[in-house]
Design a protein around this motif. Structure first.
Motif, PDB file in Angstrom:
ATOM      1  N   MET A   1       0.889  -1.166  -0.095  1.00 14.92           N
ATOM      2  CA  MET A   1      -0.211  -0.022   0.041  1.00 14.92           C
ATOM      3  C   MET A   1       0.876   1.148  -0.114  1.00 14.92           C
ATOM      4  O   MET A   1       1.890   1.460   0.838  1.00 14.92           O
ATOM      5  CB  MET A   1      -0.947   0.138   1.103  1.00 14.92           C
ATOM      6  CG  MET A   1      -1.695   1.351   1.297  1.00 14.92           C
ATOM      7  SD  MET A   1      -3.055   1.484   2.800  1.00 14.92           S
ATOM      8  CE  MET A   1      -2.485   0.232   4.006  1.00 14.92           C
ATOM      9  N   SER A   2       0.533   2.118  -0.858  1.00 13.57           N
ATOM     10  CA  SER A   2       1.304   3.473  -1.038  1.00 13.57           C
ATOM     11  C   SER A   2       0.767   4.579  -0.027  1.00 13.57           C
ATOM     12  O   SER A   2      -0.464   4.783   0.077  1.00 13.57           O
ATOM     13  CB  SER A   2       1.620   3.781  -2.508  1.00 13.57           C
ATOM     14  OG  SER A   2       0.283   4.145  -3.107  1.00 13.57           O
ATOM     15  N   THR A   3       1.699   5.289   0.638  1.00 11.05           N
ATOM     16  CA  THR A   3       1.265   6.207   1.664  1.00 11.05           C
ATOM     17  C   THR A   3       1.968   7.408   1.481  1.00 11.05           C
ATOM     18  O   THR A   3       3.201   7.445   1.299  1.00 11.05           O
ATOM     19  CB  THR A   3       1.429   5.470   3.181  1.00 11.05           C
ATOM     20  OG1 THR A   3       0.696   4.415   3.200  1.00 11.05           O
ATOM     21  CG2 THR A   3       0.747   6.430   3.969  1.00 11.05           C
ATOM     22  N   ALA A   4       1.020   8.720   1.529  1.00  9.16           N
ATOM     23  CA  ALA A   4       1.860   9.939   1.819  1.00  9.16           C
ATOM     24  C   ALA A   4       1.407  10.547   3.059  1.00  9.16           C
ATOM     25  O   ALA A   4       0.345  10.475   3.503  1.00  9.16           O
ATOM     26  CB  ALA A   4       1.683  10.733   0.369  1.00  9.16           C
ATOM     27  N   ILE A   5       2.315  11.547   3.322  1.00  4.82           N
ATOM     28  CA  ILE A   5       1.755  12.324   4.665  1.00  4.82           C
ATOM     29  C   ILE A   5       2.269  13.662   4.249  1.00  4.82           C
ATOM     30  O   ILE A   5       3.395  13.987   4.079  1.00  4.82           O
ATOM     31  CB  ILE A   5       2.608  11.796   6.032  1.00  4.82           C
ATOM     32  CG1 ILE A   5       2.523  10.359   6.147  1.00  4.82           C
ATOM     33  CG2 ILE A   5       2.378  12.679   7.119  1.00  4.82           C
ATOM     34  CD1 ILE A   5       3.429   9.782   7.053  1.00  4.82           C
ATOM     35  N   ARG A   6       1.162  14.432   4.283  1.00  3.11           N
ATOM     36  CA  ARG A   6       1.431  15.954   4.290  1.00  3.11           C
ATOM     37  C   ARG A   6       0.327  16.680   5.416  1.00  3.11           C
ATOM     38  O   ARG A   6      -0.281  16.373   5.765  1.00  3.11           O
ATOM     39  CB  ARG A   6       0.572  16.512   2.964  1.00  3.11           C
ATOM     40  CG  ARG A   6       1.107  15.905   1.699  1.00  3.11           C
ATOM     41  CD  ARG A   6       2.605  16.258   1.523  1.00  3.11           C
ATOM     42  NE  ARG A   6       3.166  15.386   0.187  1.00  3.11           N
ATOM     43  CZ  ARG A   6       3.712  14.321   0.214  1.00  3.11           C
ATOM     44  NH1 ARG A   6       3.838  13.607   1.244  1.00  3.11           N
ATOM     45  NH2 ARG A   6       4.121  13.941  -1.064  1.00  3.11           N
ATOM     46  N   TYR A   7       1.128  17.832   5.835  1.00  2.00           N
ATOM     47  CA  TYR A   7       0.869  18.300   6.917  1.00  2.00           C
ATOM     48  C   TYR A   7       0.893  20.097   7.071  1.00  2.00           C
ATOM     49  O   TYR A   7       2.008  20.270   5.976  1.00  2.00           O
ATOM     50  CB  TYR A   7       1.304  17.980   8.349  1.00  2.00           C
ATOM     51  CG  TYR A   7       2.862  18.338   8.318  1.00  2.00           C
ATOM     52  CD1 TYR A   7       3.417  19.317   8.992  1.00  2.00           C
ATOM     53  CD2 TYR A   7       3.854  17.335   8.111  1.00  2.00           C
ATOM     54  CE1 TYR A   7       4.690  19.826   8.866  1.00  2.00           C
ATOM     55  CE2 TYR A   7       5.315  17.479   7.847  1.00  2.00           C
ATOM     56  CZ  TYR A   7       5.572  19.038   8.596  1.00  2.00           C
ATOM     57  OH  TYR A   7       6.988  19.004   8.537  1.00  2.00           O
ATOM     58  N   TYR A   8       0.345  20.833   7.661  1.00  5.76           N
ATOM     59  CA  TYR A   8       0.615  22.212   7.769  1.00  5.76           C
ATOM     60  C   TYR A   8       0.681  22.354   9.451  1.00  5.76           C
ATOM     61  O   TYR A   8      -0.158  22.102  10.000  1.00  5.76           O
ATOM     62  CB  TYR A   8      -0.313  23.205   7.101  1.00  5.76           C
ATOM     63  CG  TYR A   8       0.065  24.615   7.198  1.00  5.76           C
ATOM     64  CD1 TYR A   8       1.181  25.151   6.309  1.00  5.76           C
ATOM     65  CD2 TYR A   8      -0.532  25.706   8.187  1.00  5.76           C
ATOM     66  CE1 TYR A   8       1.594  26.449   6.510  1.00  5.76           C
ATOM     67  CE2 TYR A   8       0.096  26.913   8.128  1.00  5.76           C
ATOM     68  CZ  TYR A   8       0.869  27.165   7.414  1.00  5.76           C
ATOM     69  OH  TYR A   8       1.435  28.547   7.496  1.00  5.76           O
ATOM     70  N   SER A   9       1.852  23.067   9.661  1.00  5.48           N
ATOM     71  CA  SER A   9       1.996  23.439  11.226  1.00  5.48           C
ATOM     72  C   SER A   9       2.840  24.539  11.447  1.00  5.48           C
ATOM     73  O   SER A   9       3.590  24.954  10.844  1.00  5.48           O
ATOM     74  CB  SER A   9       2.918  22.250  11.711  1.00  5.48           C
ATOM     75  OG  SER A   9       3.033  22.485  13.217  1.00  5.48           O
ATOM     76  N   ARG A  10       2.104  25.532  12.474  1.00  5.56           N
ATOM     77  CA  ARG A  10       2.725  26.614  12.768  1.00  5.56           C
ATOM     78  C   ARG A  10       3.482  26.415  14.028  1.00  5.56           C
ATOM     79  O   ARG A  10       4.739  27.199  14.186  1.00  5.56           O
ATOM     80  CB  ARG A  10       1.682  27.858  12.871  1.00  5.56           C
ATOM     81  CG  ARG A  10       1.092  28.436  11.538  1.00  5.56           C
ATOM     82  CD  ARG A  10       0.095  29.486  11.881  1.00  5.56           C
ATOM     83  NE  ARG A  10      -0.399  30.171  10.898  1.00  5.56           N
ATOM     84  CZ  ARG A  10      -1.087  31.014  10.748  1.00  5.56           C
ATOM     85  NH1 ARG A  10      -1.514  31.792  12.038  1.00  5.56           N
ATOM     86  NH2 ARG A  10      -1.725  31.558   9.665  1.00  5.56           N
ATOM     87  N   SER A  11       2.902  25.707  14.812  1.00  5.22           N
ATOM     88  CA  SER A  11       3.593  25.837  16.262  1.00  5.22           C
ATOM     89  C   SER A  11       4.530  24.559  16.438  1.00  5.22           C
ATOM     90  O   SER A  11       5.447  24.356  17.219  1.00  5.22           O
ATOM     91  CB  SER A  11       2.313  25.810  17.392  1.00  5.22           C
ATOM     92  OG  SER A  11       1.861  24.474  17.101  1.00  5.22           O
TER      93      SER A  11
END
Length: 130
Positions: A1-11
C-alpha cells in the motif's frame, strides 16, 4: 500500500504528529509549504494534518486541499492538533468531500501539549488503518 503524509504546522505540534505517523508507516512526512508536497504519483492513503488558525483553516492548507488531484488519492485520513477544538478536522473533511475525495471516518486528534508524546497512540491508530 502506498502512503503519503502531508501537513501544515505553525507551532510544531502537527509536525510532531506527522513525523510520528511517518515513523510508524516508514514514509517521510512533508510540510505542504515545501516544493515536494505535491502528490505526483497515485497513493492509496494520504494522511493529511492541519489545525485551526483564527477559527478556520490556514489559507496555505485550503490552497493545498484545492490543488490535490482527487484521482491521485484513494483515501484521506485526517489528523489535527489544537489547544481548543477538533473543528479543523470537520473543515478539512468538508473541503475534501466537496472535491470528491473518500475521507476515512476515523481521525487522529491531540490537544496541543499532548502532541509531543503521541507515539504510542499514533502507532495504534496507524496499525488499525493498514
Amino acid at each position: 500500500m502506498s502512503t503519503a503524509i502531508r501537513y501544515y504546522s505553525r507551532s510544531g505540534n502537527t509536525k510532531s504528529v506527522a513525523e510520528a505517523i511517518g515513523e510508524a508507516v516508514g514514509v517521510e512526512a512533508v510540510s505542504i509549504d515545501t516544493a515536494n508536497a505535491i502528490i505526483n504519483e497515485p497513493v492509496d492513503v494520504l494522511y493529511l494534518g492541519g489545525a485551526l488558525y483564527a477559527y478556520g483553516l490556514d489559507q496555505n492548507l485550503e490552497t493545498y486541499i484545492s490543488a490535490i488531484a482527487p484521482e491521485k488519492v484513494k483515501k484521506v485520513i485526517l489528523f489535527s492538533t489544537s489547544w481548543l477544538s477538533k473543528h479543523a478536522l470537520d473543515l478539512m473533511r468538508k473541503a475534501l468531500v466537496a472535491r470528491g475525495f473518500q475521507v476515512e471516518e476515523d481521525t487522529l486528534y491531540f490537544k496541543s501539549k499532548q502532541a509531543k508524546q503521541c507515539k504510542e497512540r499514533v502507532e495504534a491508530f496507524v496499525k488499525a488503518h493498514m
